[in-house]
Design a protein around this motif. Structure first.
Motif, PDB file in Angstrom:
ATOM      1  N   ASP A 264       0.841  -1.187   0.000  1.00 21.43           N
ATOM      2  CA  ASP A 264       0.000   0.000   0.000  1.00 21.43           C
ATOM      3  C   ASP A 264       0.883   1.245   0.000  1.00 21.43           C
ATOM      4  OD1 ASP A 264      -1.750   2.097   0.675  1.00 21.43           O
ATOM      5  OD2 ASP A 264      -3.027   0.776   1.867  1.00 21.43           O
ATOM      6  N   PRO A 265       0.803   2.085  -1.032  1.00 20.81           N
ATOM      7  CA  PRO A 265       1.697   3.251  -1.110  1.00 20.81           C
ATOM      8  C   PRO A 265       1.443   4.282  -0.024  1.00 20.81           C
ATOM      9  CG  PRO A 265       0.007   3.367  -2.813  1.00 20.81           C
ATOM     10  CD  PRO A 265      -0.115   2.017  -2.182  1.00 20.81           C
ATOM     11  N   ARG A 266       0.317   4.198   0.663  1.00 19.11           N
ATOM     12  CA  ARG A 266      -0.014   5.174   1.708  1.00 19.11           C
ATOM     13  C   ARG A 266       0.650   4.834   3.040  1.00 19.11           C
ATOM     14  NH1 ARG A 266      -6.319   4.172   1.263  1.00 19.11           N
ATOM     15  NH2 ARG A 266      -5.445   2.065   1.272  1.00 19.11           N
ATOM     16  N   ALA A 267       0.978   3.564   3.237  1.00 15.31           N
ATOM     17  CA  ALA A 267       1.423   3.105   4.556  1.00 15.31           C
ATOM     18  C   ALA A 267       2.717   3.780   5.006  1.00 15.31           C
ATOM     19  CB  ALA A 267       1.591   1.588   4.533  1.00 15.31           C
ATOM     20  N   LYS A 268       3.634   4.011   4.092  1.00 19.26           N
ATOM     21  CA  LYS A 268       4.950   4.529   4.485  1.00 19.26           C
ATOM     22  C   LYS A 268       4.855   5.920   5.107  1.00 19.26           C
ATOM     23  CE  LYS A 268       6.003   6.070  -0.279  1.00 19.26           C
ATOM     24  NZ  LYS A 268       4.850   5.383  -0.934  1.00 19.26           N
ATOM     25  N   HIS A 269       3.896   6.713   4.663  1.00 14.10           N
ATOM     26  CA  HIS A 269       3.762   8.072   5.206  1.00 14.10           C
ATOM     27  C   HIS A 269       3.303   8.032   6.665  1.00 14.10           C
ATOM     28  CE1 HIS A 269       4.358   9.919   1.277  1.00 14.10           C
ATOM     29  NE2 HIS A 269       3.565   8.982   0.780  1.00 14.10           N
ATOM     30  N   LEU A 270       2.393   7.141   6.969  1.00  8.52           N
ATOM     31  CA  LEU A 270       1.924   7.035   8.345  1.00  8.52           C
ATOM     32  C   LEU A 270       2.951   6.323   9.223  1.00  8.52           C
ATOM     33  CD1 LEU A 270      -1.840   6.307   7.718  1.00  8.52           C
ATOM     34  CD2 LEU A 270      -0.813   8.411   8.553  1.00  8.52           C
ATOM     35  N   LYS A 271       3.766   5.473   8.639  1.00  9.50           N
ATOM     36  CA  LYS A 271       4.850   4.838   9.398  1.00  9.50           C
ATOM     37  C   LYS A 271       5.826   5.894   9.908  1.00  9.50           C
ATOM     38  CE  LYS A 271       8.410   1.243   9.096  1.00  9.50           C
ATOM     39  NZ  LYS A 271       9.037   0.197   8.234  1.00  9.50           N
ATOM     40  N   ILE A 272       6.159   6.848   9.060  1.00  8.19           N
ATOM     41  CA  ILE A 272       7.066   7.936   9.458  1.00  8.19           C
ATOM     42  C   ILE A 272       6.453   8.765  10.581  1.00  8.19           C
ATOM     43  CG2 ILE A 272       8.147  10.085   8.678  1.00  8.19           C
ATOM     44  CD1 ILE A 272       8.380   8.713   5.876  1.00  8.19           C
ATOM     45  N   MET A 273       5.155   9.105  10.434  1.00  5.58           N
ATOM     46  CA  MET A 273       4.489   9.904  11.456  1.00  5.58           C
ATOM     47  C   MET A 273       4.348   9.115  12.757  1.00  5.58           C
ATOM     48  SD  MET A 273       4.234  12.776  10.054  1.00  5.58           S
ATOM     49  CE  MET A 273       3.676  13.463  11.612  1.00  5.58           C
ATOM     50  N   ALA A 274       4.124   7.811  12.666  1.00  7.18           N
ATOM     51  CA  ALA A 274       4.024   6.976  13.870  1.00  7.18           C
ATOM     52  C   ALA A 274       5.335   6.999  14.648  1.00  7.18           C
ATOM     53  CB  ALA A 274       3.652   5.545  13.489  1.00  7.18           C
ATOM     54  N   LYS A 275       6.443   6.952  13.948  1.00  8.62           N
ATOM     55  CA  LYS A 275       7.761   7.016  14.593  1.00  8.62           C
ATOM     56  C   LYS A 275       7.940   8.350  15.312  1.00  8.62           C
ATOM     57  CE  LYS A 275      12.190   6.294  15.429  1.00  8.62           C
ATOM     58  NZ  LYS A 275      12.571   5.553  16.664  1.00  8.62           N
ATOM     59  N   LYS A 276       7.639   9.449  14.629  1.00  8.85           N
ATOM     60  CA  LYS A 276       7.804  10.778  15.226  1.00  8.85           C
ATOM     61  C   LYS A 276       6.920  10.950  16.458  1.00  8.85           C
ATOM     62  CE  LYS A 276       8.976  13.276  10.957  1.00  8.85           C
ATOM     63  NZ  LYS A 276       8.536  14.352  10.008  1.00  8.85           N
ATOM     64  N   LEU A 277       5.659  10.561  16.339  1.00  7.96           N
ATOM     65  CA  LEU A 277       4.700  10.809  17.411  1.00  7.96           C
ATOM     66  C   LEU A 277       4.941   9.909  18.617  1.00  7.96           C
ATOM     67  CD1 LEU A 277       1.463  11.324  15.301  1.00  7.96           C
ATOM     68  CD2 LEU A 277       2.630  13.053  16.664  1.00  7.96           C
ATOM     69  N   PHE A 309      -2.572   0.004   9.260  1.00  6.92           N
ATOM     70  CA  PHE A 309      -1.679  -0.542  10.275  1.00  6.92           C
ATOM     71  C   PHE A 309      -1.006   0.549  11.109  1.00  6.92           C
ATOM     72  CE2 PHE A 309       2.341  -2.634  11.660  1.00  6.92           C
ATOM     73  CZ  PHE A 309       1.756  -3.561  12.507  1.00  6.92           C
ATOM     74  N   PHE A 310      -0.342   1.473  10.468  1.00  6.78           N
ATOM     75  CA  PHE A 310       0.364   2.512  11.223  1.00  6.78           C
ATOM     76  C   PHE A 310      -0.540   3.684  11.598  1.00  6.78           C
ATOM     77  CE2 PHE A 310       4.072   0.307   9.445  1.00  6.78           C
ATOM     78  CZ  PHE A 310       4.855   0.196  10.589  1.00  6.78           C
ATOM     79  N   SER A 311      -1.692   3.804  10.942  1.00  7.86           N
ATOM     80  CA  SER A 311      -2.615   4.874  11.342  1.00  7.86           C
ATOM     81  C   SER A 311      -3.097   4.656  12.768  1.00  7.86           C
ATOM     82  CB  SER A 311      -3.804   4.960  10.383  1.00  7.86           C
ATOM     83  OG  SER A 311      -4.665   3.848  10.501  1.00  7.86           O
ATOM     84  N   ALA A 312      -3.137   3.401  13.229  1.00 14.20           N
ATOM     85  CA  ALA A 312      -3.597   3.095  14.585  1.00 14.20           C
ATOM     86  C   ALA A 312      -2.722   3.786  15.627  1.00 14.20           C
ATOM     87  CB  ALA A 312      -3.608   1.589  14.806  1.00 14.20           C
ATOM     88  N   SER A 313      -1.400   3.622  15.527  1.00 17.93           N
ATOM     89  CA  SER A 313      -0.519   4.237  16.523  1.00 17.93           C
ATOM     90  C   SER A 313      -0.428   5.749  16.350  1.00 17.93           C
ATOM     91  CB  SER A 313       0.875   3.597  16.494  1.00 17.93           C
ATOM     92  OG  SER A 313       1.353   3.439  15.194  1.00 17.93           O
ATOM     93  N   VAL A 314      -0.670   6.248  15.116  1.00 20.09           N
ATOM     94  CA  VAL A 314      -0.724   7.700  14.906  1.00 20.09           C
ATOM     95  C   VAL A 314      -1.905   8.285  15.678  1.00 20.09           C
ATOM     96  CG1 VAL A 314      -1.219   9.506  13.199  1.00 20.09           C
ATOM     97  CG2 VAL A 314       0.478   7.742  12.687  1.00 20.09           C
TER      98      VAL A 314
END
Length: 372
Positions: A264-277, A309-314
C-alpha cells in the motif's frame, strides 16, 4: 454466467476521481506521495470535487464555505444527546446523525447541481463537528464549536480537546486525512454509488456508505490493529502472539489488500508519522512492536502493511479514543464519497447486477395441511 465472488477485478464504471495503477495511487492524476507531503486536506477535497487543484483565491473561498457550514444547530445537538451515548458504537451514532442531517436540510430532496454541491459542502464541513461532539457528549462534556480560523485537521483536534493542537499533531492528522480521502471503487464508495444510482438523495448515499465502512473488513481495521497492539503489550510478546495467530490461521488486521500486490503506497507516510509521534509521547514501544510485526508478516507470509496498520498508533499518539478511528476514516473519506456521488449523478445508470441462482428448481407447491 461467470460468477466473480466479491466482484474482484470487475470494472463496474468509469471514473476520473482516483486511480490505482501498478500499485500506485493517484487523485485526479496527482501521485499520492506528493499530495501527502505537500497538500492540505481542503486542497484534496477541492481536487476530488473539481478535478483540479485550486488557485489561491479558489482555495480561500472554498475554506470559507466549509467554515460557514461547520456549525451544528443546537436542536441537532439536543437530538444527539438523546442517543444512548455510553453504549452506542461511534459509527452507529455517526450513521444515524448523518441521516438526521438530511431531515434538518430543507434542500435535501432537491436534485439540481447547485443544491447538490451545497449539500456536499454541508456534509464535508459538519462530519468532523459531529464526531467530536459525540466524543465529548458521551464523556459528559459539552461540544466545542468549530473555529473559522483553523483548518479541518486543526479544528478536529481542537474540538476534541478544547486545546489548540501542536503543529506536528496538525501535520500528522492532515496527512492521515489526505491519505484516506479516496480509494477508487472500494466497498463504501461502491455502496454510495449504488444508492444514489436510484436517484436517492446525497444524505441517503452517505448514510449507506457509513454503514459499509462500519464493517471490520473495511473501515474498522485500524481500531482492530490498536486492540492487537494493546493485547500484545510489549515488544518481547510480539513473536509468540503473532506465531499463535498464524498457527490458528487467524487474520492479522492491517495487512494485505484486495488491490495492492507489492504494498500500500499510503502506509509509508503514516509509518514515518508513527515514529515521530510515539517518540514524542514516550510510547516508542508501539512503533517498535509494529515494525517487528511488519517484519514477521513479510518474512512468514509475504504480507505488507496497508494504510490501517500505522494509522492506529498515529491516532493513539494524538490521544484519540480507539473507537473513534473508523469515524475519523469517514471524516476523510466523505470527500471521496461525495465526489463519486456527484460523478454518478452526472452520468447515471441504475446499478443492477445479476446473481447465478444455485437453489432448487421446479418445486410443486403443496398446501400447508398436506406437508409432512
Amino acid at each position: 454466467m461467470t460468477v466473480i465472488r466479491g466482484l474482484e477485478g470487475i470494472i463496474a464504471t468509469t471514473s476520473s476521481i482516483s486511480s490505482i495503477i501498478d500499485d500506485s495511487l493517484a487523485y485526479v492524476g496527482y501521485d499520492i506521495d506528493s499530495l501527502a507531503e505537500h497538500a492540505s486536506f481542503e486542497e484534496i477535497v477541492f481536487l476530488l470535487w473539481n478535478r483540479k487543484l485550486p488557485i489561491d483565491i479558489e482555495l480561500r473561498k472554498f475554506q470559507q464555505e466549509l467554515a460557514e457550514h461547520a456549525e451544528l444547530p443546537d436542536s441537532f445537538i439536543e437530538q444527539l444527546k438523546i442517543m444512548p451515548l455510553k453504549q452506542v458504537h461511534p459509527m452507529a451514532a455517526l450513521r444515524s446523525a448523518v441521516s438526521l442531517l438530511g431531515v434538518y436540510d430543507e434542500s435535501a430532496e432537491l436534485m439540481d447541481d447547485k443544491s447538490n454541491y451545497l449539500k456536499a459542502v454541508k456534509l464535508q464541513a459538519k462530519m468532523p463537528t459531529i464526531v467530536t461532539a459525540f466524543s465529548r457528549l458521551r464523556k459528559g462534556l459539552e461540544p466545542i464549536g468549530p473555529r473559522k480560523d483553523l483548518s479541518i485537521a486543526a479544528n478536529f483536534l481542537y474540538m476534541l480537546t478544547g486545546e489548540e493542537p501542536e503543529p506536528i499533531a496538525i501535520e500528522a492528522f492532515n496527512k492521515a486525512l489526505v491519505l484516506h480521502a479516496d480509494h477508487e471503487l472500494n466497498a463504501s464508495t461502491f455502496t454510495a454509488r449504488v444508492c444514489v444510482a436510484t436517484l436517492s438523495d446525497i444524505y441517503s448515499g452517505i448514510t449507506s456508505a457509513i454503514g459499509a465502512l462500519k464493517g471490520p473488513l473495511h473501515g474498522g481495521a485500524n481500531e482492530a490493529v490498536m486492540k492487537m497492539l494493546t493485547e500484545i503489550g510489549s515488544l518481547e510478546n510480539v513473536d509468540a502472539y503473532i506465531k499463535e495467530k498464524m498457527a490458528k490461521k487467524e487474520k492479522i488486521m492491517g495487512f494485505g489488500h484486495r488491490v495492492y500486490r507489492k504494498g500500500d503506497p499510503r502506509a509509508k507516510h503514516l509509518k514515518i508519522m508513527a515514529k515521530k509521534l510515539t517518540d514524542l509521547t514516550g510510547e516508542s514501544y508501539l512503533y517498535d512492536m509494529s515494525v517487528k510485526i511488519e517484519t514477521m508478516l513479510k518474512q512468514e507470509k509475504n504480507l505488507v502493511p496497508n494504510v490501517d496498520f500505522f494509522s492506529a498508533s498515529v491516532y493513539h499518539s494524538l490521544k484519540i479514543d480507539h473507537d473513534l478511528f473508523t469515524p475519523i476514516f469517514a471524516v476523510s473519506r466523505v470527500s471521496g464519497w461525495l465526489a463519486h456521488i456527484l460523478e454518478q449523478y452526472d452520468n447515471n445508470r441504475l446499478i443492477r447486477p445479476r446473481a447465478d441462482y444455485v437453489g432448487p428448481e421446479r418445486l410443486a407447491y403443496i398446501p400447508v395441511d398436506e406437508r409432512s
